[in-house]
Design a protein around this motif. Sequence first.
Motif, short mmCIF file in Angstrom:
data_model
loop_
_atom_site.label_atom_id
_atom_site.label_comp_id
_atom_site.label_asym_id
_atom_site.label_seq_id
_atom_site.Cartn_x
_atom_site.Cartn_y
_atom_site.Cartn_z
N LEU A 260 -80.21 -31.10 25.04
CA LEU A 260 -79.82 -31.07 23.64
C LEU A 260 -79.82 -29.64 23.10
O LEU A 260 -78.93 -29.27 22.33
CB LEU A 260 -80.76 -31.95 22.82
N LYS A 261 -80.81 -28.88 23.51
CA LYS A 261 -80.88 -27.49 23.04
C LYS A 261 -79.66 -26.70 23.50
O LYS A 261 -79.18 -25.79 22.79
CB LYS A 261 -82.17 -26.84 23.56
N ARG A 262 -79.12 -27.06 24.67
CA ARG A 262 -77.94 -26.35 25.18
C ARG A 262 -76.68 -26.68 24.39
O ARG A 262 -75.83 -25.82 24.21
CB ARG A 262 -77.71 -26.71 26.66
N ILE A 263 -76.56 -27.94 23.91
CA ILE A 263 -75.29 -28.35 23.30
C ILE A 263 -75.33 -28.40 21.78
O ILE A 263 -74.28 -28.53 21.14
CB ILE A 263 -74.83 -29.71 23.86
N CYS A 264 -76.52 -28.32 21.18
CA CYS A 264 -76.63 -28.42 19.73
C CYS A 264 -76.68 -27.03 19.09
O CYS A 264 -77.10 -26.05 19.71
CB CYS A 264 -77.91 -29.17 19.33
N ARG A 265 -76.24 -26.98 17.85
CA ARG A 265 -76.39 -25.73 17.09
C ARG A 265 -77.86 -25.44 16.86
O ARG A 265 -78.29 -24.29 16.90
CB ARG A 265 -75.64 -25.85 15.75
N ASP A 266 -78.64 -26.50 16.62
CA ASP A 266 -80.08 -26.32 16.42
C ASP A 266 -80.78 -27.64 16.73
O ASP A 266 -80.20 -28.72 16.57
CB ASP A 266 -80.39 -25.88 15.00
N VAL A 267 -82.02 -27.53 17.17
CA VAL A 267 -82.88 -28.69 17.41
C VAL A 267 -84.22 -28.40 16.78
O VAL A 267 -84.80 -27.32 17.03
CB VAL A 267 -83.06 -28.98 18.92
N ARG A 268 -84.72 -29.29 15.96
CA ARG A 268 -86.07 -29.14 15.39
C ARG A 268 -86.97 -30.20 16.01
O ARG A 268 -86.72 -31.40 15.88
CB ARG A 268 -86.05 -29.28 13.87
N PHE A 269 -88.00 -29.76 16.71
CA PHE A 269 -88.98 -30.65 17.32
C PHE A 269 -90.00 -31.05 16.25
O PHE A 269 -90.66 -30.20 15.66
CB PHE A 269 -89.67 -29.93 18.48
N LEU A 270 -90.12 -32.37 16.00
CA LEU A 270 -91.04 -32.87 14.98
C LEU A 270 -92.32 -33.45 15.57
O LEU A 270 -93.17 -33.93 14.83
CB LEU A 270 -90.35 -33.95 14.12
N GLY A 271 -92.44 -33.42 16.91
CA GLY A 271 -93.69 -33.84 17.50
C GLY A 271 -93.56 -34.97 18.50
O GLY A 271 -92.61 -35.74 18.49
N SER A 272 -94.55 -35.04 19.38
CA SER A 272 -94.75 -36.17 20.29
C SER A 272 -96.14 -36.72 19.98
O SER A 272 -97.12 -35.96 19.96
CB SER A 272 -94.67 -35.73 21.75
N TYR A 273 -96.24 -38.03 19.77
CA TYR A 273 -97.49 -38.60 19.25
C TYR A 273 -97.60 -40.07 19.67
O TYR A 273 -96.60 -40.69 20.04
CB TYR A 273 -97.52 -38.48 17.72
N PRO A 274 -98.81 -40.62 19.63
CA PRO A 274 -99.00 -42.02 20.06
C PRO A 274 -98.26 -43.01 19.17
O PRO A 274 -98.24 -42.87 17.94
CB PRO A 274 -100.51 -42.22 19.95
N ARG A 275 -97.67 -44.01 19.79
CA ARG A 275 -97.02 -45.08 19.03
C ARG A 275 -98.08 -45.99 18.41
O ARG A 275 -99.06 -46.36 19.06
CB ARG A 275 -96.13 -45.92 19.95
N ALA A 276 -97.86 -46.37 17.16
CA ALA A 276 -98.82 -47.24 16.49
C ALA A 276 -98.86 -48.62 17.11
O ALA A 276 -99.89 -49.30 17.07
CB ALA A 276 -98.48 -47.34 15.00
N ASP A 277 -97.74 -49.06 17.70
CA ASP A 277 -97.71 -50.39 18.31
C ASP A 277 -98.17 -50.38 19.76
O ASP A 277 -98.19 -51.42 20.43
CB ASP A 277 -96.32 -51.01 18.21
N VAL A 278 -98.53 -49.21 20.27
CA VAL A 278 -99.09 -49.04 21.63
C VAL A 278 -98.19 -49.70 22.68
O VAL A 278 -98.66 -50.33 23.62
CB VAL A 278 -100.52 -49.60 21.73
N THR A 279 -96.87 -49.58 22.52
CA THR A 279 -95.92 -50.14 23.47
C THR A 279 -95.51 -49.07 24.47
O THR A 279 -95.06 -47.99 24.09
CB THR A 279 -94.66 -50.68 22.73
N VAL A 280 -95.66 -49.39 25.75
CA VAL A 280 -95.30 -48.46 26.81
C VAL A 280 -93.80 -48.52 27.05
O VAL A 280 -93.21 -49.61 27.12
CB VAL A 280 -96.05 -48.78 28.11
N ALA A 281 -93.15 -47.36 27.16
CA ALA A 281 -91.71 -47.30 27.41
C ALA A 281 -91.39 -47.93 28.76
O ALA A 281 -92.10 -47.72 29.74
CB ALA A 281 -91.22 -45.86 27.37
N ASP A 282 -90.32 -48.70 28.78
CA ASP A 282 -89.90 -49.39 30.00
C ASP A 282 -88.50 -48.90 30.36
O ASP A 282 -87.54 -49.16 29.63
CB ASP A 282 -89.91 -50.90 29.79
N VAL A 283 -88.36 -48.19 31.48
CA VAL A 283 -87.06 -47.70 31.91
C VAL A 283 -86.23 -48.86 32.45
O VAL A 283 -86.70 -49.60 33.31
CB VAL A 283 -87.20 -46.63 33.00
#
Length: 310
Positions: A260-283
Amino acid sequence: MPASYAYLGPEGTFTEVALRTLPETATRQLIPYVSVQSALDAVRGGEAEAAFVPIENSVEGGITTTLDELVAGRPLMIYREVLLSITFALLVRPGTTLSDIKTVSAHPAAQPQVRNWLKAHLPDAVWESAASNADAARLVQEGRYDAAFAGEFAAARYGLEALETGIHDAENAQTRFVLVGRPARPAAPTGADKTSVVLWQRDDHPGGLRDLLGEFATRGINLMVLQSRPTGAGIGNYCFCIDAEGHISDRRVADALMGLKRICRDVRFLGSYPRADVTVADVPAPLTGTSDGEFVAAADWVARCQDGRF
């Protein structure tokens, strides 16, 4: 003096109730502010360690005031989130009946959550927006308005009565709140995390949004929120606020952010943080090659090729 957390006040807001679910508040001074903007500015100015504000509800979507504050101004980061189930009470001065109510007040985000109830029970009442639901209760106490939609818990704080309780147009309505601080190293991944970013396109062209979303899709990253917000540069100029599953320390998430940083004019990172619903991502199973281990293995292979060790 203990470290302080700013929050959308005054006392008696849903924001305060949600904030007090965080264990660390036992050692923090909690300071109410009159608006989301002033709470976040307290963090930017060093008056508070962090601010706790609403960012999304399940009925109306994003809280635009919060989103716009995170998009613009000096960067801030999200460190925690809390989900709170929301039901409203109709708070009035003692002795007030439904037939007495000509004006009602609450935060603008409350209106879509009680619109049908209001139409059915107080069709002629005039709606007046307030800075928060608790502030609406305060204004009822002062005689400015006849009734306020707020949490039932706010009644005692402002000397009011709950004329009606359990008010909501949608079952299981929830509001999401976030703890926001100055930029720093994100907390370690938990395995059930989300990453928030803001994206600005280089230019407006056919398939532009598809290109942005493709950086996530090809890496098997599910998007939880996608919202457009005007940039202020004219009609049709928008940025995109995105919540994605995963943590920036996950190789596939980091790889997507680099793309995204390569193709966007700008990217603002707002954080990585625990999910309140504690759901694990499933690929998704069909998307082979998108697990974190496969990204690590591929990077190691490239490194070996560069070293002539293949």
